[in-house]
Motif scaffolding. Sequence first.
Motif, mmCIF file in Angstrom:
data_model
loop_
_atom_site.group_PDB
_atom_site.id
_atom_site.type_symbol
_atom_site.label_atom_id
_atom_site.label_comp_id
_atom_site.label_asym_id
_atom_site.label_seq_id
_atom_site.Cartn_x
_atom_site.Cartn_y
_atom_site.Cartn_z
ATOM 1 N N PHE A 196 -2.549 -3.432 -12.700
ATOM 2 C CA PHE A 196 -1.899 -3.582 -13.999
ATOM 3 C C PHE A 196 -2.894 -3.559 -15.162
ATOM 4 O O PHE A 196 -2.482 -3.533 -16.318
ATOM 5 C CB PHE A 196 -1.079 -4.871 -14.031
ATOM 6 C CG PHE A 196 0.294 -4.726 -13.431
ATOM 7 C CD1 PHE A 196 1.414 -4.626 -14.229
ATOM 8 C CD2 PHE A 196 0.459 -4.670 -12.050
ATOM 9 C CE1 PHE A 196 2.684 -4.472 -13.685
ATOM 10 C CE2 PHE A 196 1.712 -4.518 -11.488
ATOM 11 C CZ PHE A 196 2.831 -4.422 -12.298
ATOM 12 N N LEU B 201 6.207 4.930 -16.476
ATOM 13 C CA LEU B 201 5.486 3.662 -16.363
ATOM 14 C C LEU B 201 6.238 2.706 -15.443
ATOM 15 O O LEU B 201 5.628 2.012 -14.616
ATOM 16 C CB LEU B 201 5.302 3.031 -17.745
ATOM 17 C CG LEU B 201 4.670 1.629 -17.782
ATOM 18 C CD1 LEU B 201 3.288 1.644 -17.152
ATOM 19 C CD2 LEU B 201 4.607 1.103 -19.212
ATOM 20 N N MET C 198 4.770 0.889 -12.097
ATOM 21 C CA MET C 198 4.775 -0.562 -11.959
ATOM 22 C C MET C 198 5.578 -1.002 -10.739
ATOM 23 O O MET C 198 5.179 -1.934 -10.029
ATOM 24 C CB MET C 198 5.316 -1.226 -13.226
ATOM 25 C CG MET C 198 4.382 -1.117 -14.416
ATOM 26 S SD MET C 198 4.803 -2.269 -15.756
ATOM 27 C CE MET C 198 6.421 -1.655 -16.218
ATOM 28 N N THR D 206 4.266 -6.414 -21.179
ATOM 29 C CA THR D 206 2.965 -5.858 -20.789
ATOM 30 C C THR D 206 2.352 -4.988 -21.890
ATOM 31 O O THR D 206 2.220 -3.776 -21.732
ATOM 32 C CB THR D 206 3.094 -5.010 -19.504
ATOM 33 O OG1 THR D 206 4.153 -4.045 -19.705
ATOM 34 C CG2 THR D 206 3.405 -5.861 -18.303
ATOM 35 N N LEU E 89 -0.271 -2.425 -20.991
ATOM 36 C CA LEU E 89 0.162 -1.174 -20.378
ATOM 37 C C LEU E 89 0.997 -0.323 -21.326
ATOM 38 O O LEU E 89 0.948 0.904 -21.269
ATOM 39 C CB LEU E 89 0.997 -1.470 -19.118
ATOM 40 C CG LEU E 89 0.234 -1.871 -17.853
ATOM 41 C CD1 LEU E 89 1.218 -2.325 -16.785
ATOM 42 C CD2 LEU E 89 -0.603 -0.719 -17.347
ATOM 43 N N GLU E 90 1.757 -0.964 -22.199
ATOM 44 C CA GLU E 90 2.681 -0.236 -23.070
ATOM 45 C C GLU E 90 2.016 0.293 -24.338
ATOM 46 O O GLU E 90 2.421 1.327 -24.868
ATOM 47 C CB GLU E 90 3.868 -1.135 -23.411
ATOM 48 C CG GLU E 90 4.673 -1.546 -22.170
ATOM 49 C CD GLU E 90 5.801 -2.507 -22.493
ATOM 50 O OE1 GLU E 90 6.804 -2.037 -23.058
ATOM 51 O OE2 GLU E 90 5.663 -3.712 -22.210
ATOM 52 N N PRO F 28 -1.694 0.628 -24.645
ATOM 53 C CA PRO F 28 -3.043 0.394 -24.124
ATOM 54 C C PRO F 28 -4.166 0.669 -25.110
ATOM 55 O O PRO F 28 -5.162 -0.063 -25.137
ATOM 56 C CB PRO F 28 -3.127 1.333 -22.912
ATOM 57 C CG PRO F 28 -2.106 2.386 -23.173
ATOM 58 C CD PRO F 28 -1.000 1.693 -23.898
#
Length: 256
Positions: free
Chosen positions: A14, A149, A153, A225, A228-229, A231
Motif C-alpha cells: 500500500f 486502483l 487493492m 488512502t 494511493l489516491e 500519491p
Amino acid sequence: MLLCVHGLTGSGEFFAPQAGGLADRFRIIRIDLRGHGDTAAKGELTVARLTADIEELVVHCDLHDAIGIGWSLGAMLLWGMLLGPERRRLAGAIVVDMSPRVANGPDWTLGLIDEELRASRPGESWEDRCRRIAQAIVADGLQHERAELIDRMAGWLATADADAVTAIGLSMMEQDFRDRLALIETPVLIAHGARSQYYAPATSIFLLDQLPSSTLTAFKQSGHTPHLEEPQRFNAVVAGFAAAIASAQNMKNRGG
C-alpha cells in the motif's frame, strides 16, 4: 528515512507509490505486520504486540531520526511507539486517516462512520469481502474512475490472513488514545482524506487539537488512502514535512 506502517488487512504494497516516488531521497522501509502480506500470522495478535514488533524492528535496525508514516491501524501503532521507550528514534510521524478511538459510544462519535463497513457478511467469501473493503477505501463517489486502483487493492488485501485480521481488529476496537495524545511531543502531520468513508473531518480536527506539535493537511480528492489516491501530492507533503524537521534539528544543533 521513512518507516511505513500499513493498516488492518493491508501490507507494505500500500506504500508502493512512496517506494517508487521517494526512493531517490529517502531510505524506505515497508513492513508487513503479523498476518499480513508476507508475514505469518503467529503469536499474539494484538495492537500491543504489533507496537512492540515495530519497536523491536527499529532497535534491531538501529534506526534514528526516522519519519514514521502510519496509515489507519499503522497510525495507532505509531502513537503507541511515540508513547513508549523508543519514541526518540522517530523524528516525526505522519498519521493517515485515523481516529484515536475507532469504536463510537455515548461520549464519542468521531470513530468509524459506519462500523459495519468492514464487517463480514453471511456467505461472503474473503476475496469478496476484500473487494468490498477496497471499494470503501477510495474517495466516496470516485469508485468508477478508480476501478483499477480498487482491483489492485483488493488483491493486496486478500493476501492477509482472515483470522488474524479478525483478532487484530477486535484489539483495535478496544484501544483508546484520546487521553494520551497530549503526551506525544514528536512533530506529527495529520493527513486526512476529505472524501473518506471511514472518518469524518472532525476526527482530524480533534487530533490537531490534542497533539501538541501537529499540523493538518486535507486531501480533497482522497478517501481513506490519500497516499494511493493522490500519491504525487502526498509524496510532496512527506518531503516537505521531512525537510521542515531536518531544518528545525539543524537550527537546534546550531543553538538557534
